[in-house]
Write an enzyme that holds these catalytic residues in place. Sequence first.
Site, mmCIF file in Angstrom:
data_model
loop_
_atom_site.group_PDB
_atom_site.id
_atom_site.type_symbol
_atom_site.label_atom_id
_atom_site.label_comp_id
_atom_site.label_asym_id
_atom_site.label_seq_id
_atom_site.Cartn_x
_atom_site.Cartn_y
_atom_site.Cartn_z
ATOM 1 N N HIS A 268 21.353 150.778 74.919
ATOM 2 C CA HIS A 268 22.283 151.696 75.604
ATOM 3 C C HIS A 268 21.434 152.765 76.297
ATOM 4 C CE1 HIS A 268 25.894 153.674 76.593
ATOM 5 N NE2 HIS A 268 26.296 154.124 75.423
ATOM 6 N N HIS A 307 24.253 143.991 82.488
ATOM 7 C CA HIS A 307 25.253 144.962 82.051
ATOM 8 C C HIS A 307 26.476 144.223 81.565
ATOM 9 C CE1 HIS A 307 27.894 148.451 82.102
ATOM 10 N NE2 HIS A 307 26.787 149.168 82.081
ATOM 11 N N ASP A 363 19.554 152.279 84.462
ATOM 12 C CA ASP A 363 18.301 152.670 83.821
ATOM 13 C C ASP A 363 17.054 152.110 84.484
ATOM 14 O OD1 ASP A 363 19.274 154.286 81.785
ATOM 15 O OD2 ASP A 363 19.948 152.539 80.668
HETATM 16 N N1 ACO Z 1 16.799 140.067 80.591
HETATM 17 C C1 ACO Z 1 16.851 138.727 80.423
HETATM 18 N N2 ACO Z 1 17.955 138.037 80.103
HETATM 19 C C2 ACO Z 1 19.084 138.748 79.950
HETATM 20 C C3 ACO Z 1 19.123 140.162 80.130
HETATM 21 C C4 ACO Z 1 17.922 140.812 80.461
HETATM 22 N N3 ACO Z 1 17.891 142.137 80.637
HETATM 23 N N4 ACO Z 1 20.375 140.615 79.902
HETATM 24 C C5 ACO Z 1 21.102 139.504 79.622
HETATM 25 N N5 ACO Z 1 20.331 138.396 79.653
HETATM 26 C C6 ACO Z 1 20.761 137.016 79.455
HETATM 27 C C7 ACO Z 1 20.972 136.693 77.983
HETATM 28 O O1 ACO Z 1 19.821 136.194 77.373
HETATM 29 C C8 ACO Z 1 22.098 135.684 78.060
HETATM 30 O O2 ACO Z 1 21.531 134.467 78.472
HETATM 31 P P1 ACO Z 1 22.081 133.075 77.831
HETATM 32 O O3 ACO Z 1 23.471 132.941 78.356
HETATM 33 O O4 ACO Z 1 21.126 132.045 78.320
HETATM 34 O O5 ACO Z 1 22.046 133.251 76.326
HETATM 35 C C9 ACO Z 1 22.950 136.163 79.211
HETATM 36 O O6 ACO Z 1 22.043 136.887 80.071
HETATM 37 C C10 ACO Z 1 24.087 137.079 78.776
HETATM 38 O O7 ACO Z 1 23.534 138.158 78.035
HETATM 39 P P2 ACO Z 1 24.279 138.937 76.876
HETATM 40 O O8 ACO Z 1 23.268 139.534 75.965
HETATM 41 O O9 ACO Z 1 25.333 138.034 76.267
HETATM 42 O O10 ACO Z 1 25.040 140.043 77.718
HETATM 43 P P3 ACO Z 1 25.703 141.352 77.125
HETATM 44 O O11 ACO Z 1 26.797 141.692 78.025
HETATM 45 O O12 ACO Z 1 26.005 141.212 75.679
HETATM 46 O O13 ACO Z 1 24.505 142.419 77.215
HETATM 47 C C11 ACO Z 1 23.104 144.168 77.912
HETATM 48 C C12 ACO Z 1 24.435 143.441 78.120
HETATM 49 C C13 ACO Z 1 22.968 144.628 76.429
HETATM 50 C C14 ACO Z 1 23.056 145.400 78.789
HETATM 51 C C15 ACO Z 1 21.956 143.184 78.264
HETATM 52 O O14 ACO Z 1 22.072 142.786 79.617
HETATM 53 C C16 ACO Z 1 20.588 143.780 77.997
HETATM 54 O O15 ACO Z 1 20.094 143.696 76.859
HETATM 55 N N6 ACO Z 1 19.926 144.391 79.027
HETATM 56 C C17 ACO Z 1 18.652 145.028 78.857
HETATM 57 C C18 ACO Z 1 18.853 146.373 78.231
HETATM 58 C C19 ACO Z 1 19.423 147.378 79.218
HETATM 59 O O16 ACO Z 1 18.976 147.489 80.345
HETATM 60 N N7 ACO Z 1 20.413 148.148 78.734
HETATM 61 C C20 ACO Z 1 21.034 149.197 79.529
HETATM 62 C C21 ACO Z 1 22.455 148.882 79.828
HETATM 63 S S1 ACO Z 1 23.142 150.121 80.872
HETATM 64 C C22 ACO Z 1 23.498 151.389 79.846
HETATM 65 O O17 ACO Z 1 23.744 151.291 78.695
HETATM 66 C C23 ACO Z 1 23.474 152.671 80.434
#
Ligand code: ACO
Length: 429
Positions: A268, A307, A363
């Site tokens: 987050h 996201h 971010d």
């Molecule tokens: N890098 C690589 N792969 C990713 C990323 C990433 N940053 N984010 C998602 N994916 C992939 C997952 O591995 C998954 O792949 P799969 O279908 O092959 O298993 C798919 O995309 C879906 O990802 P989820 O984790 O199910 O998506 P969710 O909606 O739960 O997660 C989140 C969202 C937590 C923001 C995620 O994208 C992430 O971890 N991003 C990196 C951390 C980040 O930047 N957080 C800031 C968010 S903005 C904020 O809070 C202000």
Amino acid sequence: MPKDTLTVTDNRTGEVYELPISHGTIRAMDLRQIKVGPDDFGMMSYDPAYKNTASTTSRITFIDGDKGVLRYRGYPIEQLAERSSFLETAYLLISGELPDADTLDDFTHDITHHTMVHENIRELIDAFRYDAHPMGTLVSTVAALSTFYPEAKDLADPEVRRLQVTRLIAKMPTIAAYAYRHRRGLHYVRPDNDLSYAGNFLNMLFKMTEVKYRPDPAVEKALDVLFILHADHEQNCSTSAMRGVGSSQADPYSALSAACAALYGPLHGGANEAVIRMLEEIGTPKAIGDFMRRVKEGDVRLMGFGHRVYRNYDPRAKVIKQLAHDVFDAVGRNPLIDIALELEKIALEDDYFVSRKLFPNVDFYSGLIYQAMGLPMDIFPVLFAIGRTPGWLAQWEELLSDPEQKIHRPRQVYLGADARDYVPLDARR
Ligand code: ACO
């Protein structure tokens, strides 16, 4: 004329139910009538991580994640970033309307005159370890404020609530700056009422021996815009924490401290810190290919990408990318920007990211700006918390005035052991 209902057939019993649809949703409680027998509790919906469950109605923030749209009280984020100020946006979020000039003056005056903290708060911060992460200090100190303002428990009085809202928006930068200076072993700098909200925060962070601190106007403006961009984002993890704790009628300091704690996590508000660590680890544009291979193999995540709601470019990231160049012009270029730009370019063309609709989020670039401003990484989530405070408070106010809201208490699907008798210690294998 189609009816606004959903017809459900329970194949276990053959019964047919008609559930009303309102605003594209059915009420989870309407499922409860679906039973296989009189002793059945009734049907529930199962939604771990609330991926498709609306926990509230709201009139504060609108997001269309597919189109990359974000609006506060109907106003597009791009217009607010360009033309509003953080305090005006804070007023908008909390009251629902843009203030007229007199109202904005009064609001600004009130916030400016509540920035001081009790000396015991300073002593409290002093008691943290010399290297305490400022976010840990913030979480605890905001919670401690409830002991200074016990009247804050009187949630029924709108004037009492208004005063706590003012205090929280006003004191967050002071606590944040004290937490930062404690970590650096520097004396604390008291608020300067002649300066703007962002200007005073920079003063409390960076003033050394000069008689009067004068913030760089480009940096002051950029920080104000960053606060606007972070001011609300509907029912995210930390806002849900604010609402969840607030729903037990805890005072706003305790609830906001819980929101800060939720924001602390790397998925987050901690993501911008994680982005810089990632860019530093990559080190050079040449190493990007290798890093991307690890991302695609699932070894690491591309931080600052993806996201839960946006399946398109995060509109805040667009504004921030431009802002980064304005700040670099004023204070010097952050060399990590070259790696970030190249990473973004590759990711936006790579099928792994395209097929999963992963775009830069707020971010991805914000940490680069903070770093160029001379701020260490561990204060990044603290800056996020300052910006998000009016949003948390607007959501808390909305919760308290919503007659449909009660204490938050999700259900579970129990999959554990059936009833069994206690086994004495000496009889266990
Ligand atoms: N890098 C690589 N792969 C990713 C990323 C990433 N940053 N984010 C998602 N994916 C992939 C997952 O591995 C998954 O792949 P799969 O279908 O092959 O298993 C798919 O995309 C879906 O990802 P989820 O984790 O199910 O998506 P969710 O909606 O739960 O997660 C989140 C969202 C937590 C923001 C995620 O994208 C992430 O971890 N991003 C990196 C951390 C980040 O930047 N957080 C800031 C968010 S903005 C904020 O809070 C202000």
